[in-house]
Design an enzyme around this catalytic site. Structure first.
Site, PDB file in Angstrom:
ATOM      1  N   MET A  34       0.831  -1.200   0.000  1.00 54.81           N
ATOM      2  CA  MET A  34       0.000   0.000   0.000  1.00 54.81           C
ATOM      3  C   MET A  34       0.871   1.258   0.000  1.00 54.81           C
ATOM      4  SD  MET A  34      -3.526  -0.721   2.039  1.00 54.81           S
ATOM      5  CE  MET A  34      -2.913  -0.414   3.680  1.00 54.81           C
ATOM      6  N   LEU A  37       6.632   3.028   1.549  1.00 56.75           N
ATOM      7  CA  LEU A  37       7.578   1.932   1.652  1.00 56.75           C
ATOM      8  C   LEU A  37       8.682   2.213   2.670  1.00 56.75           C
ATOM      9  CD1 LEU A  37       7.982   0.994  -2.117  1.00 56.75           C
ATOM     10  CD2 LEU A  37       6.281   0.183  -0.462  1.00 56.75           C
ATOM     11  N   ALA A  39      12.085  -0.113   4.968  1.00 53.26           N
ATOM     12  CA  ALA A  39      13.096  -1.150   4.766  1.00 53.26           C
ATOM     13  C   ALA A  39      12.492  -2.551   4.737  1.00 53.26           C
ATOM     14  CB  ALA A  39      14.162  -1.057   5.856  1.00 53.26           C
ATOM     15  N   GLY A  40      11.381  -2.752   5.447  1.00 52.34           N
ATOM     16  CA  GLY A  40      10.727  -4.055   5.417  1.00 52.34           C
ATOM     17  C   GLY A  40      10.202  -4.395   4.029  1.00 52.34           C
ATOM     18  N   HIS A  41       9.574  -3.415   3.384  1.00 53.45           N
ATOM     19  CA  HIS A  41       9.100  -3.638   2.019  1.00 53.45           C
ATOM     20  C   HIS A  41      10.267  -3.940   1.080  1.00 53.45           C
ATOM     21  CE1 HIS A  41       5.743  -0.963   3.518  1.00 53.45           C
ATOM     22  NE2 HIS A  41       5.067  -1.984   3.044  1.00 53.45           N
ATOM     23  N   GLN A 158      -3.041 -12.267   8.003  1.00 53.70           N
ATOM     24  CA  GLN A 158      -3.236 -11.942   6.592  1.00 53.70           C
ATOM     25  C   GLN A 158      -2.476 -12.903   5.689  1.00 53.70           C
ATOM     26  OE1 GLN A 158      -3.104  -7.777   4.828  1.00 53.70           O
ATOM     27  NE2 GLN A 158      -1.069  -8.512   4.268  1.00 53.70           N
ATOM     28  N   LEU A 189       8.921  -3.042  11.785  1.00 57.57           N
ATOM     29  CA  LEU A 189       8.751  -1.931  10.857  1.00 57.57           C
ATOM     30  C   LEU A 189       7.318  -1.901  10.348  1.00 57.57           C
ATOM     31  CD1 LEU A 189      11.987  -1.927   8.658  1.00 57.57           C
ATOM     32  CD2 LEU A 189      11.500  -0.682  10.764  1.00 57.57           C
TER      33      LEU A 189
END
Length: 283
Positions: A34, A37, A39-41, A158, A189
């Site tokens: 979504m 963004l 660091a996890g993305h 999810q 994060l």
């Protein structure tokens, strides 16, 4: 030097952009996001690159997974910055439709997931949520037709819902879960972390710290019920308004009473001020 990254906004443009990959027989990985963004993305994107020849990142703030009282209107949107971040990650394509493309006039079909979507965790407090997630993810899978889709484990329920969705509807996509990326102090994060005040941010790592303590105690043979009751009290003392802190079967999300009931996942959702945080940890 960063690549010039293509951003497509319509289904026709998406089909045109994907066609060369398909013509060459290249595999495609999708990372649904979504936006906003962090660091996890980007860790998901790097993992996707290892899983497929081509990487597509979708950026869409999905209105159907927000209740009227939630933060849809204020959810951070910064497409230009997101695209700039992705340009340095060897992403091949950004799919960034608007709501009119995803939900055109006359749209009347929605998915109502069951199984892990009705585990009494997020669904208890956000009953609209997984219907919205399942519908938009099914659409994204149909639009991009990926071979692999990469999701973070921070949104653990999810992940289980999407995995079940892909299997039940024969969507021909391998759903891959990636471990949660954390700050040095343990906080998972999240795009919503930016809502925390300085004082709340200082307290937020207690969420992970309490879960880690629970995992150690359960692994050592302490009774699960007492451990989880103590966790709720500890989080409340730390200033959290706890929605749930639960020990569940790691695959089915069914409640567990002892370690003999199967692999265990600890899951928590709690608010600090107005910011709702979630986390989870394996035992």
């Amino acid at each position: 030097m960063k690549n010039r990254l293509a951003v497509v906004r319509t289904l026709k443009a998406l089909d045109r952009a994907l066609a060369p990959f398909r013509d060459k027989g290249e595999s495609v990985a999708l990372v649904p996001t979504m936006g906003a963004l962090h660091a996890g993305h980007l860790a998901l994107v790097r993992h996707a690159r290892r899983k497929a020849d081509r990487v597509v990142v979708s950026i869409f703030v999905n209105p159907t997974q927000f209740a009227p009282t939630e933060d849809f209107s204020s959810y951070p949107r910064r497409l230009a910055a997101d695209v700039d971040a992705l340009a340095g990650e060897n992403v091949d394509l950004v799919w960034a439709p608007d709501a009119a493309v995803m939900y055109p006039d006359g749209f009347a079909t929605r998915i109502a997931p069951e199984g892990p979507a009705l585990a009494g965790l997020e669904d208890k407090f956000r009953p609209h949520f997984f219907g919205g997630v399942a519908t938009v993810v099914a659409k994204l899978f149909g639009q991009v037709r990926p071979d692999v889709a990469v999701f973070g484990q921070k949104d653990y329920q999810q992940l289980k819902v999407v995995t079940r969705l892909a299997a039940d509807l024969d969507l021909r996509v391998a759903v891959v879960g990636m471990p949660t990326v954390r700050e040095k102090d343990g906080l998972a994060l999240s795009s919503r972390n930016q809502y925390l005040s300085a004082e709340e941010r200082a307290r937020a790592p207690a969420l992970h710290r309490v879960l880690a303590g629970c995992a150690e105690k359960i692994a050592a043979g302490r009774p699960i019920k007492g451990v989880m009751e103590s966790a709720r009290k500890a989080l409340t003392r730390d200033g959290f308004a706890v929605d749930y802190v639960e020990a569940r079967h790691a695959e089915t999300l069914a409640p567990v009473k002892s370690r003999k009931d199967g692999p265990i996942r600890l899951l928590v959702a709690a608010k600090l001020g107005t910011t709702r945080l979630i986390d989870n940890l394996a035992v």
